[in-house]
Scaffold this active site. Structure first.
Site, PDB file in Angstrom:
ATOM      1  N   THR A 161      -2.766   5.657  -2.474  1.00 56.15           N
ATOM      2  CA  THR A 161      -1.589   5.001  -1.922  1.00 56.15           C
ATOM      3  C   THR A 161      -1.615   3.984  -1.524  1.00 56.15           C
ATOM      4  O   THR A 161      -2.250   3.863  -0.304  1.00 56.15           O
ATOM      5  CB  THR A 161      -0.842   5.598  -2.014  1.00 56.15           C
ATOM      6  OG1 THR A 161       0.824   4.965  -1.998  1.00 56.15           O
ATOM      7  CG2 THR A 161      -0.586   6.329  -0.158  1.00 56.15           C
ATOM      8  N   GLU A 162      -1.296   2.174  -0.855  1.00 62.83           N
ATOM      9  CA  GLU A 162      -1.628   1.298  -0.823  1.00 62.83           C
ATOM     10  C   GLU A 162      -1.403   1.977   1.571  1.00 62.83           C
ATOM     11  O   GLU A 162      -2.302   0.698   1.993  1.00 62.83           O
ATOM     12  CB  GLU A 162      -0.654   0.451  -1.254  1.00 62.83           C
ATOM     13  CG  GLU A 162      -0.803   0.010  -2.166  1.00 62.83           C
ATOM     14  CD  GLU A 162       0.029  -0.503  -3.599  1.00 62.83           C
ATOM     15  OE1 GLU A 162       0.432   1.698  -3.532  1.00 62.83           O
ATOM     16  OE2 GLU A 162       0.311  -0.502  -3.738  1.00 62.83           O
ATOM     17  N   ASN A 163      -0.748   2.506   1.200  1.00 62.80           N
ATOM     18  CA  ASN A 163      -0.454   2.787   3.207  1.00 62.80           C
ATOM     19  C   ASN A 163      -1.600   3.500   3.120  1.00 62.80           C
ATOM     20  O   ASN A 163      -1.083   2.901   4.700  1.00 62.80           O
ATOM     21  CB  ASN A 163       1.498   3.060   3.000  1.00 62.80           C
ATOM     22  CG  ASN A 163       1.760   4.295   2.186  1.00 62.80           C
ATOM     23  OD1 ASN A 163       0.859   4.184   1.553  1.00 62.80           O
ATOM     24  ND2 ASN A 163       2.749   4.799   3.070  1.00 62.80           N
TER      25      ASN A 163
END
Lengths: 230, 230
Positions: free
Chosen positions: A59-61
């Site tokens: 996930t990007e975060n």
């Protein structure tokens, strides 16, 4: 125009068809892959994988090794996915900053990403971030995922709420990335993007070829004598 | 030799921010957003600010307080999807918004912190995010020139710090914090715990204290840091 049952709200045949589409898309994930699932329908793909399936979700975060989502009473306030949902870790998870997260994306470490779409073109162009005058919340990490994941597939309803085809010859909306999409999963069909344009790979149970043609905004080829049903 | 003590009162540190300053704010959603520093900036009242933040939090949370108080003129960001109030301000022209691809925002900040003038990337070529950007050819391929970002101040949230301002983050609260902590003229960090020198293991430091000017301990965490009940 879309088939009538597409217009029914709630727990209707569309819901069943959507669930079948998501379950079918889950089979796109091969053991050992690093995968990013976009916000919305793609996030639900993970519900159709066996609990011990060997896959690394990104996930990007700043997390690899996403575990199951958690209800608020069991959530960790510092542990979310890029869509803001509270998630968990699995044995072997890693946390990292946003530059490292997108270094993974841009350098081709993602084997697969599954994204939503407003429009797809027969050349694999994707528009999924902006409807001028109506919806422009920003692109987030969408451009980098679409442009740099090794394989990009789209999960979407075959038509929009007004019944207009989402699979078109060209995109009218601002693009997220050009020529990035390999395959589209809808509640009606699985359609590949080939150098010759759309090709019907599979068709949903109970849907006719004529209905798929009517709901698709561009011609498609049928590369095999029989079209598998999902 | 003893390392300097950078502990500081939050209000005193934030009072140095002037009208028209550029302020980076860490966080991706709630995790890593320095809620207490943001409230201190609202109380301080500096106006005409340019904020650099991944997202605009949610209505009534985080930097939305600065948007509500009218202190923000311009927002450099990636996605506002969870804050309808921010989108309204943008659409009505009351704030100016510059959208970046998420990983490009991270790289621009990283470049600013690393003393580099710009980064080159092919992300967004063929989309409207490339509009107006200089294009250079490297190894026969076009790249966009993405200028480095620096700020007058960075507001950082850490899990642990020591008296010298060495910082450690937790889980997905890391995100943009270590990047922004390197890219501002003056860096103010709030920390949930401040440890004496030597108590934060040198190998566990994510941001070396050299980058940090002021560190303030959060005596209590407000409800804004808690799990969001949606």
């Amino acid at each position: 125009m879309s088939p009538n049952w597409l217009l029914f709200p709630g727990n209707t045949p569309l819901s069943n068809a959507k669930t079948r589409m998501i379950a079918r898309a889950a089979r796109e994930i091969a053991p050992g892959m690093v995968v990013n699932l976009g916000i919305g329908l793609p996030t639900r793909v993970v519900d159709h994988l066996p609990a011990d399936f060997p896959v690394c979700l990104h996930t990007e975060n700043g997390l690899t090794g996403i575990g199951p989502s958690l209800p608020p009473d069991r959530a960790d306030r510092n542990l979310i996915d890029a869509g803001g949902a509270y998630v968990s870790t699995v044995p072997g998870s890693a946390f990292f900053d946003s530059a490292t997260s997108f270094a993974m994306v841009r350098s081709g470490r993602l084997d697969l990403t599954m994204l939503g779409a407003f429009e797809v073109s027969s050349q694999g162009d994707l528009a999924n971030w902006k409807i001028p005058g109506k919806f422009s919340p920003g692109v987030g990490g969408g451009i980098e995922l679409a442009q740099k994941a090794r394989r990009v597939v789209v999960l979407t309803t075959h038509t929009d709420r007004a019944g207009n085809p989402k699979l078109r010859d060209t995109c009218a909306l601002p693009l997220t990335a050009q020529g990035c999409v390999s395959r589209v999963f809808t509640e009606m069909a699985v359609i590949d993007i080939t150098p010759q344009g759309y090709a019907l790979a599979e068709i949903a149970e109970g849907v006719s070829l004529a209905e798929v043609r009517e709901a698709t905004g561009a011609p498609f080829t049928i590369p095999h004598d029989t079209v598998p049903v999902f | 030799m003893r390392l300097p003590d950078k502990r500081c009162d939050i209000a005193v540190a934030v009072a140095r921010i002037k009208d028209s300053d550029t302020v980076m704010v860490g966080g991706f959603g709630v995790p890593g957003t320095p809620m207490a520093l943001i409230h201190a900036l609202v109380d301080h009242g500096a106006r005409d600010l340019t904020l650099i933040k991944n997202d605009a939090n949610e209505p009534g949370m985080g930097i939305d307080h600065l948007l509500k108080s009218g202190q923000v003129a311009r927002l450099i960001t990636t996605h506002l999807g969870l804050n309808s109030h921010a989108i309204d301000l943008m659409n009505s022209g009351r704030i100016q918004v510059e959208f970046n691809a998420q990983g490009i925002l991270a790289e621009r900040i990283r470049a600013g912190g690393a003393g580099i003038g710009a980064v080159l990337s092919d992300i967004g070529i063929g989309t409207e995010l490339a509009d107006g950007k200089q294009v250079v050819e490297v190894d026969g391929k076009p790249h966009l020139v993405e200028s480095a970002l620096r700020a007058d101040f960075a507001l950082i949230h850490a899990d642990r710090a020591d008296h010298f301002g060495n910082l450690a983050y937790v889980a997905t609260a890391r995100n943009f914090n270590p990047l922004m902590a390197m890219a501002a003229t003056r860096v103010i960090a709030e920390a949930e715990t401040i440890l004496p020198l030597g108590a934060l293991d040198a190998d566990a430091v994510h941001t070396p204290g050299v980058f940090v000017d002021h560190v303030a301990e959060l005596v209590a965490l407000s409800g804004e840091y808690a799990v969001v009940q949606r």
